[in-house]
Design an enzyme around this catalytic site. Sequence first.
Site, PDB file in Angstrom:
ATOM      1  CE1 TYR A  30      15.537  32.556   9.457  1.00 38.70           C
ATOM      2  CE2 TYR A  30      16.462  34.161  10.983  1.00 38.70           C
ATOM      3  CZ  TYR A  30      15.390  33.673  10.264  1.00 38.70           C
ATOM      4  OH  TYR A  30      14.178  34.296  10.332  1.00 38.70           O
ATOM      5  CE  LYS A  45      -0.139   5.391   6.767  1.00 39.50           C
ATOM      6  NZ  LYS A  45      -0.705   4.217   6.069  1.00 39.50           N
ATOM      7  CD  GLU A  56      -3.373   6.572   6.790  1.00 36.64           C
ATOM      8  OE1 GLU A  56      -3.620   5.426   7.205  1.00 36.64           O
ATOM      9  OE2 GLU A  56      -2.799   6.797   5.702  1.00 36.64           O
ATOM     10  CG  ASP A  91      -7.070   4.972   5.160  1.00 41.54           C
ATOM     11  OD1 ASP A  91      -6.470   4.173   5.893  1.00 41.54           O
ATOM     12  OD2 ASP A  91      -7.178   6.178   5.416  1.00 41.54           O
ATOM     13  N   GLY A 126     -16.474   1.036   2.194  1.00 40.04           N
ATOM     14  CA  GLY A 126     -15.880   2.349   2.407  1.00 40.04           C
ATOM     15  C   GLY A 126     -14.699   2.549   1.476  1.00 40.04           C
ATOM     16  CB  ALA A 127     -11.710   4.682   1.793  1.00 40.42           C
ATOM     17  CG  ASN A 166      -5.375  -3.398  11.459  1.00 42.10           C
ATOM     18  OD1 ASN A 166      -5.083  -4.337  12.184  1.00 42.10           O
ATOM     19  ND2 ASN A 166      -4.738  -3.116  10.341  1.00 42.10           N
TER      20      ASN A 166
END
Length: 428
Positions: A99, A154, A196, A222, A256-257, A349
């Site tokens: 520092y 994750k 995500e 995803d 979806g995605a 899932n």
Amino acid sequence: WPFWLKCSGQSAGVLVSPSLSTGRGSPRRGPPPRRRAMGTCESVHTTPDVVVSEPQLPNQAPCSATAPALVYHAMPVPGKFAIAPTKAMATQKDLALAYSPGVAEPCLAIRDAPDTAYTYTNKGNMVACVSNGTAVLGLGNIGALASKPVMEGKSVLFKKFAGVNCIDLCVDCPDKDEFIEVVRHLAPSFGGINLEDIKGPDCFYIEDRLKELMPIPVFHDDQHGTAIVCLAGLINALKISNKDISNIKIVCNGAGAAGIACMKLIQVYGAKKENCYICDTHGVIYPGRPTGMNDFKASLANETVTKDMTLEEVCAGADVLIGVSAAGAFTEACLTALAPDPVIFAMANPEPEVRPDAAKAIRPDCIIATGRSDFPNQINNVMCFPFLFRATLDCRATQINEDMKMAAAMALAGLAEKPVPDEVKRAF
């Protein structure tokens, strides 16, 4: 093992590490063993003589199947990772370098040459896992706070499998434009952004816009992580069933995605668009369908369909059935209608569209895979995203493009044919 696993030469700075534990449910007392750290670090220091108290769990029935997961997340300390310094901080000199006044030198160096941030900070090995919690696993819109266990998970997978430091950022911004305004300003701290659990179609807009605005890689796992591992699994499943990607019928339930990205990458690999059918809650997507459409769905509409058709109807004669939808979506009628030796990827899932034992009972000739690690033939993003980011950070790429995604899928498919290392056998 797996591919692109290369944990040497990490950047200086803060090391993100899994929470310390001595075993099953027992708190650690005193400092952890002294360890060698990676890259330029000498050692990891922690505060000595710390006693971790056991947190009180909410009332939980002893027979509940979820109790072990709650204990795992709460014990011996809450959460799944901690932050530890990668530099010695034992003396006055150490502190003066870490520092003020010593820290001014790298600040000035970075001001004059911004690329030196990759030399003097942890930016080059640091990823943010960012979510607004609007589409978490198969749980739906549970909010940013409730998404945190997934984002922590994750983060530790990045670290465990590819040596990539990652922290979770759960942003309470359901509005897509507000979310973009928050995330776009994070580039100085990170080498990449992993998006995500963001609902569709917002996720497509958010990723595209952030890729335009940010000078670092932005990757919606995803979408693209799922697509990469799905294609890798499909490549090998088709080898086993002796089928050709160019002349098979593929049905995907879930628009979806994940579903849209899977079908796009599968078509890039060689599936014909007229042989690919994608379904949502309204049935098969076709041009001009009056309900539940958006531009992203329309891009994959099958022009051979001109009227409403259900999932069960479109499954007739299908060689491949992919699920990125909801538990129980694959009925007996769906499975019975499939072509001989079908490939079934039930990737919802935490509960798949059909469980492997149920699928085998109806179709003993099928190849069945799920997204779960407790069933055989797992199709899960963890086989992709840590290593894809490892490679992306190492070569300082500013984007993760289509060629990189295809290369990852091909490499992962090839890896499955190689001998399994002893360390992997022990894990299972």
